[in-house]
Design an enzyme around this catalytic site. Structure first.
Site, mmCIF file in Angstrom:
data_model
loop_
_atom_site.group_PDB
_atom_site.id
_atom_site.type_symbol
_atom_site.label_atom_id
_atom_site.label_comp_id
_atom_site.label_asym_id
_atom_site.label_seq_id
_atom_site.Cartn_x
_atom_site.Cartn_y
_atom_site.Cartn_z
ATOM 1 N N SER A 80 0.794 -1.206 -0.093
ATOM 2 C CA SER A 80 -0.062 0.078 0.060
ATOM 3 C C SER A 80 0.914 1.191 -0.041
ATOM 4 O O SER A 80 2.146 1.215 0.492
ATOM 5 C CB SER A 80 -0.761 -0.154 1.233
ATOM 6 O OG SER A 80 -1.533 1.245 1.612
ATOM 7 N N TYR A 101 -2.563 -1.119 10.632
ATOM 8 C CA TYR A 101 -2.599 -1.288 9.009
ATOM 9 C C TYR A 101 -1.114 -1.015 8.451
ATOM 10 O O TYR A 101 -0.369 -1.771 7.998
ATOM 11 C CB TYR A 101 -3.648 -0.540 8.533
ATOM 12 C CG TYR A 101 -3.488 -0.895 6.893
ATOM 13 C CD1 TYR A 101 -3.889 -1.984 6.152
ATOM 14 C CD2 TYR A 101 -3.016 0.401 6.048
ATOM 15 C CE1 TYR A 101 -3.861 -2.146 4.969
ATOM 16 C CE2 TYR A 101 -3.003 0.213 4.493
ATOM 17 C CZ TYR A 101 -3.386 -1.302 3.997
ATOM 18 O OH TYR A 101 -3.568 -1.271 2.723
#
Length: 282
Positions: A135, A148
């Site tokens: 990401s 995350y």
């Protein structure tokens, strides 16, 4: 040349987009799903080349036998796309330790287990491409995503190390860093921790509200992400990193510029910790 792809988490989102692009290009795709009713839906995409397999990447005892069965029944895995994962939203202090552990079990340890199961046969063949879908959140951080970001930063480090270890063996490694795409990541796939500490509300509440409002309105097109992944796989000298999305390019560049400026501002203190004689100890 047709290849065999193994893509984890193909029931929706970027995983489904990556699988669809590979199938449309004539490749065979083995996709992992977690529910029995997802098998037929995936295999209908291309009855002769789409193969669904039930696998929870956190069930580490099942990973190696599943990979061995795939290579025996479908063929050698030429391209591994580590896509399975999800997001946890919540401030660091409010996120329970068990929630952190679950995030890392899926996003980090599941990825490790699958990669370690595929790697020996790639090494024997001196060929293969391993892609880690991380990401932009593996390259910069935002408030409210500590679990995350921690998991994606970890995968970035694993991928960077692995790339150097296996390059002499003919195996490519690429970290794919998407920005915001129109998937369910910020919707039903997001695990949201309840906010209970008032001190964080002024910082975090507007971020959570905006993320929910933007779900389904993101700039990124998953189908275009699938085509970009194929371009990387087809490249003679693929990159070790590929940022996807103009938003990710801008946000990562901003974070890197801030990092470089801060590093320069404090460089004299950084250098002050060396031995005065500059002696290097091997």
């Amino acid at each position: 040349m047709p290849r065999t792809f193994l893509i984890t988490g193909v029931s929706s989102g970027l995983g489904r987009a990556f699988a669809t692009a590979a199938l449309e290009a004539g490749h065979a795709v083995v996709g992992t799903v977690r529910k029995p009713d997802q098998i037929a839906a995936f295999e209908q995409l291309a009855p002769d080349r789409a193969h669904a397999r039930m696998l929870d990447v956190t069930d580490t005892d099942a990973v190696a036998p599943t990979i061995a069965a795939i290579e025996s029944e479908v063929g050698p895995v030429d391209v591994l796309v580590n896509n399975a994962g999800y997001g946890v939203e919540g401030t660091f202090e409010e996120t329970p330790l068990d929630t952190f552990r679950r995030q890392f079990d899926v996003n980090v340890f599941g990825v490790i287990a699958v990669t370690q199961a595929v790697l020996p046969r790639m090494r024997e063949r001196r060929a293969g491409h391993i892609l880690f879908v991380t990401s932009m959140g593996g390259l910069r951080a935002f408030p409210g995503l500590a679990a995350y970001h921690g998991s994606k930063f970890a995968v970035e480090g694993i991928a960077a190390t692995l790339a150097q270890e296996v390059a002499p063996l003919g195996i490519h490694v690429t970290a794919i860093e998407p920005g915001s795409f129109r998937t369910d990541w910020a919707g039903r796939s997001m695990d949201r921790v309840e906010s209970t500490i008032a001190d964080y509300e002024p910082i975090f509440a507007p971020i959570r509200e905006r993320r929910m409002d933007m779900s389904g309105q993101q700039l990124g097109d998953p189908a275009m992400a699938g085509r970009a992944l194929l371009t990387v796989v087809d490249a003679e000298n693929p990159p070790t990193h590929l940022i996807l999305g103009s938003d990710a390019l801008r946000l990562v560049a901003d974070a890197r510029a801030a990092f470089d400026a801060e590093t320069a501002a404090w460089s004299e203190l950084s250098k002050s910790t060396d031995y005065p004689d500059g002696e290097q100890i091997a």
